[in-house]
Design an enzyme around this catalytic site. Sequence first.
Site, PDB file in Angstrom:
ATOM      1  N   SER A 148      14.492  -3.161  -0.248  1.00 50.05           N
ATOM      2  CA  SER A 148      14.425  -3.151  -1.716  1.00 50.05           C
ATOM      3  C   SER A 148      15.203  -1.958  -2.247  1.00 50.05           C
ATOM      4  O   SER A 148      15.307  -0.920  -1.576  1.00 50.05           O
ATOM      5  CB  SER A 148      12.970  -3.055  -2.177  1.00 50.05           C
ATOM      6  OG  SER A 148      12.885  -2.753  -3.558  1.00 50.05           O
ATOM      7  N   TYR A 162       4.944   1.886  -2.124  1.00 52.88           N
ATOM      8  CA  TYR A 162       5.804   0.719  -1.920  1.00 52.88           C
ATOM      9  C   TYR A 162       7.223   1.168  -1.584  1.00 52.88           C
ATOM     10  O   TYR A 162       7.827   0.682  -0.616  1.00 52.88           O
ATOM     11  CB  TYR A 162       5.811  -0.167  -3.162  1.00 52.88           C
ATOM     12  CG  TYR A 162       6.817  -1.299  -3.082  1.00 52.88           C
ATOM     13  CD1 TYR A 162       6.570  -2.404  -2.273  1.00 52.88           C
ATOM     14  CD2 TYR A 162       8.012  -1.251  -3.805  1.00 52.88           C
ATOM     15  CE1 TYR A 162       7.495  -3.439  -2.183  1.00 52.88           C
ATOM     16  CE2 TYR A 162       8.935  -2.278  -3.722  1.00 52.88           C
ATOM     17  CZ  TYR A 162       8.672  -3.370  -2.911  1.00 52.88           C
ATOM     18  OH  TYR A 162       9.602  -4.390  -2.817  1.00 52.88           O
TER      19      TYR A 162
END
Length: 254
Positions: A148, A162
Amino acid sequence: MSYQNLAGRTVVVTGAASGIGEAVAVRLAAEGARVALLARRAERLEAIAGKIRAGGGEALAVVADVTDDASVEAAAARVREAYGTVDLVVNNAGVMLPNPIDEGRIDEWQRMLDTNVTGVLRIIRAFTGDLVRAAEEGRTADLVNISSIGAHVTNFTNYAVYGATKAAVTHLSALLRTEFGPRDVRVTNIEPGLTETELSTHIDSEELSGQLDGMVEAIGTLAAEEIADVVGYVASRPRHVNLRQIMVLPTRQA
């Protein structure tokens, strides 16, 4: 765009019940690959596999939980039984649970670590032998990890854990090239920006959910199919070409 060199490939896609994983499975099957779809939701997997088969593709639905060792090992055995040696693995399963660090949500931290990091490692452990064997046989062999943009950006407040898990995936991918590259197994790390997936539905804070909605409204999102297109491009390059890392962002995302 249609890609060469994907017909006849044997593919495993994790997190294949929705979003990027579903789109990757559908796209690679359309290009002639045999695709094993791994995820926890049996009904959803069967529906997607059925859609692929109805379109003339080959698909196998395999219920698997990447946070469970035995589940992953059983899934790997099931895939080999049906399709033989796997030569393309797409590590896509992931979960995003943003919250302020001072809330101390250890349950969420553990879930993200076990899915986003250890889950990736479990899949790699299960299929490393396949990828190396495929390469030894002169076939193209690929490990594609979906990370990501969150691995790099620091302005996503409350997404620290995250982001840290995705940074781990990005760094792992780079380091694995030193182990796999000399054995002709390619490793690619793909880092999408804002993309239309189910990740946003994991957020349990109305405030944080609203913030994400605001970013989406201002910036826009990529479609999961656009990330699948990138995976198809990467995997279809000549065997000696490894696209090491690709960031894919909406044009308006900094």
